[in-house]
Design a protein around this motif. Sequence first.
Motif, mmCIF file in Angstrom:
data_model
loop_
_atom_site.group_PDB
_atom_site.id
_atom_site.type_symbol
_atom_site.label_atom_id
_atom_site.label_comp_id
_atom_site.label_asym_id
_atom_site.label_seq_id
_atom_site.Cartn_x
_atom_site.Cartn_y
_atom_site.Cartn_z
ATOM 1 N N LEU A 35 6.788 0.863 -8.698
ATOM 2 C CA LEU A 35 8.189 1.221 -8.901
ATOM 3 C C LEU A 35 8.719 2.033 -7.717
ATOM 4 O O LEU A 35 9.827 1.784 -7.233
ATOM 5 C CB LEU A 35 8.354 2.007 -10.208
ATOM 6 N N ILE A 36 7.917 2.975 -7.234
ATOM 7 C CA ILE A 36 8.333 3.790 -6.091
ATOM 8 C C ILE A 36 8.522 2.914 -4.856
ATOM 9 O O ILE A 36 9.524 3.030 -4.137
ATOM 10 C CB ILE A 36 7.301 4.900 -5.817
ATOM 11 N N LEU A 37 7.567 2.032 -4.587
ATOM 12 C CA LEU A 37 7.678 1.174 -3.408
ATOM 13 C C LEU A 37 8.884 0.241 -3.503
ATOM 14 O O LEU A 37 9.553 -0.004 -2.497
ATOM 15 C CB LEU A 37 6.384 0.390 -3.196
ATOM 16 N N ASP A 38 9.182 -0.258 -4.700
ATOM 17 C CA ASP A 38 10.383 -1.088 -4.845
ATOM 18 C C ASP A 38 11.644 -0.266 -4.605
ATOM 19 O O ASP A 38 12.628 -0.783 -4.073
ATOM 20 C CB ASP A 38 10.409 -1.782 -6.208
ATOM 21 N N GLY A 39 11.631 0.999 -4.967
ATOM 22 C CA GLY A 39 12.764 1.874 -4.662
ATOM 23 C C GLY A 39 12.933 2.079 -3.166
ATOM 24 O O GLY A 39 14.045 2.058 -2.647
ATOM 25 N N PHE A 40 11.824 2.249 -2.459
ATOM 26 C CA PHE A 40 11.896 2.391 -0.999
ATOM 27 C C PHE A 40 12.376 1.100 -0.355
ATOM 28 O O PHE A 40 12.956 1.119 0.724
ATOM 29 C CB PHE A 40 10.529 2.788 -0.421
ATOM 30 N N GLN A 41 12.124 -0.026 -0.992
ATOM 31 C CA GLN A 41 12.519 -1.307 -0.413
ATOM 32 C C GLN A 41 14.030 -1.531 -0.444
ATOM 33 O O GLN A 41 14.544 -2.344 0.326
ATOM 34 C CB GLN A 41 11.814 -2.438 -1.165
ATOM 35 N N ALA A 42 14.752 -0.820 -1.288
ATOM 36 C CA ALA A 42 16.194 -1.028 -1.425
ATOM 37 C C ALA A 42 16.868 -1.064 -0.052
ATOM 38 O O ALA A 42 16.744 -0.139 0.740
ATOM 39 C CB ALA A 42 16.810 0.074 -2.280
ATOM 40 N N GLY A 43 17.537 -2.160 0.232
ATOM 41 C CA GLY A 43 18.234 -2.342 1.494
ATOM 42 C C GLY A 43 17.356 -2.843 2.632
ATOM 43 O O GLY A 43 17.832 -3.026 3.747
ATOM 44 N N LEU A 44 16.094 -3.055 2.359
ATOM 45 C CA LEU A 44 15.140 -3.509 3.373
ATOM 46 C C LEU A 44 14.417 -4.758 2.869
ATOM 47 O O LEU A 44 14.534 -5.121 1.712
ATOM 48 C CB LEU A 44 14.107 -2.409 3.663
ATOM 49 N N SER A 45 13.630 -5.355 3.734
ATOM 50 C CA SER A 45 12.825 -6.493 3.300
ATOM 51 C C SER A 45 11.503 -5.983 2.734
ATOM 52 O O SER A 45 11.000 -4.926 3.148
ATOM 53 C CB SER A 45 12.553 -7.444 4.474
ATOM 54 N N TRP A 46 10.934 -6.731 1.794
ATOM 55 C CA TRP A 46 9.674 -6.323 1.186
ATOM 56 C C TRP A 46 8.544 -6.299 2.213
ATOM 57 O O TRP A 46 7.647 -5.458 2.132
ATOM 58 C CB TRP A 46 9.322 -7.223 0.006
ATOM 59 N N ILE A 47 8.581 -7.181 3.188
ATOM 60 C CA ILE A 47 7.516 -7.215 4.193
ATOM 61 C C ILE A 47 7.436 -5.872 4.937
ATOM 62 O O ILE A 47 6.347 -5.413 5.293
ATOM 63 C CB ILE A 47 7.678 -8.410 5.175
ATOM 64 N N THR A 48 8.576 -5.218 5.124
ATOM 65 C CA THR A 48 8.589 -3.906 5.768
ATOM 66 C C THR A 48 7.775 -2.912 4.950
ATOM 67 O O THR A 48 6.957 -2.161 5.490
ATOM 68 C CB THR A 48 10.038 -3.402 5.933
ATOM 69 N N ILE A 49 7.984 -2.907 3.651
ATOM 70 C CA ILE A 49 7.272 -1.992 2.763
ATOM 71 C C ILE A 49 5.798 -2.374 2.685
ATOM 72 O O ILE A 49 4.915 -1.517 2.744
ATOM 73 C CB ILE A 49 7.914 -1.984 1.358
ATOM 74 N N LEU A 50 5.544 -3.652 2.558
ATOM 75 C CA LEU A 50 4.161 -4.121 2.448
ATOM 76 C C LEU A 50 3.336 -3.684 3.655
ATOM 77 O O LEU A 50 2.205 -3.222 3.518
ATOM 78 C CB LEU A 50 4.144 -5.641 2.293
ATOM 79 N N ARG A 51 3.909 -3.810 4.824
ATOM 80 C CA ARG A 51 3.187 -3.441 6.046
ATOM 81 C C ARG A 51 3.006 -1.930 6.186
ATOM 82 O O ARG A 51 2.135 -1.484 6.929
ATOM 83 C CB ARG A 51 3.902 -4.012 7.269
ATOM 84 N N LYS A 52 3.812 -1.160 5.486
ATOM 85 C CA LYS A 52 3.705 0.294 5.535
ATOM 86 C C LYS A 52 3.017 0.864 4.287
ATOM 87 O O LYS A 52 2.907 2.081 4.143
ATOM 88 C CB LYS A 52 5.102 0.927 5.667
ATOM 89 N N ARG A 53 2.535 -0.009 3.406
ATOM 90 C CA ARG A 53 2.009 0.448 2.118
ATOM 91 C C ARG A 53 0.869 1.456 2.273
ATOM 92 O O ARG A 53 0.845 2.466 1.577
ATOM 93 C CB ARG A 53 1.572 -0.745 1.265
ATOM 94 N N GLU A 54 -0.068 1.213 3.166
ATOM 95 C CA GLU A 54 -1.185 2.156 3.341
ATOM 96 C C GLU A 54 -0.687 3.490 3.884
ATOM 97 O O GLU A 54 -1.198 4.547 3.501
ATOM 98 C CB GLU A 54 -2.271 1.553 4.221
#
Length: 195
Positions: A35-54
């Motif tokens: 849920l937190i990561l999906d909140g950070f994704q708002a306005g961005l692409s999911w790949i951006t979040i996925l690559r920064k997940r660690e």
Amino acid sequence: MERCGWEGQAPDYVAYHDTEWGVPEYDPRALWEKLILDGFQAGLSWITILRKREAFRAAFAGFDPIVVATWGEADVQRLLGDPGIIRHRGKIEATITNARAYLEVNAAVGFDKFLWNYVDGRPLQTNFSSRDQVPPKTTLSEQVSKDLRAKGFKFVGPTIVYAFMEASGLVNDHITPCFRHADCAAMGRRTDSAQ
């Protein structure tokens, strides 16, 4: 092998689609992280979040809500200086607020049960044949969003919540030609309930 089509060609994105996205998640802490990561994704692409997940996991103490709930302005400043994550004050502050809200919900009913009760403990099965049929939000995601906000959560609008529900397997939105549609549907049938 046919896939949903949103995952593109990047190997890490394909791996996420093939192994994680849409798999029913029942662990309350893992649900909170998603849920937190999906909140950070708002306005961005999911790949951006996925690559920064660690980097997010390292920055937010492994997404341990007990730890994050104790943080204050010094931690916000530290996180604003972390180039490995999305440095957005509102989203960082929301994560701390959401940790506190999570702890309250988890103590009262269990965060997993709170979420899975919306779908009676079993993933909703959709049967969309193409991605253009998949809605950005639903009446259910609007209700979950409203209820989360009432419990003090931030950055949980209906579109964010629907993306979270898809990612966490509360909704199986793999399109029917995708090889993962049947796999995730079967997981939903095998996993009886979070209750």
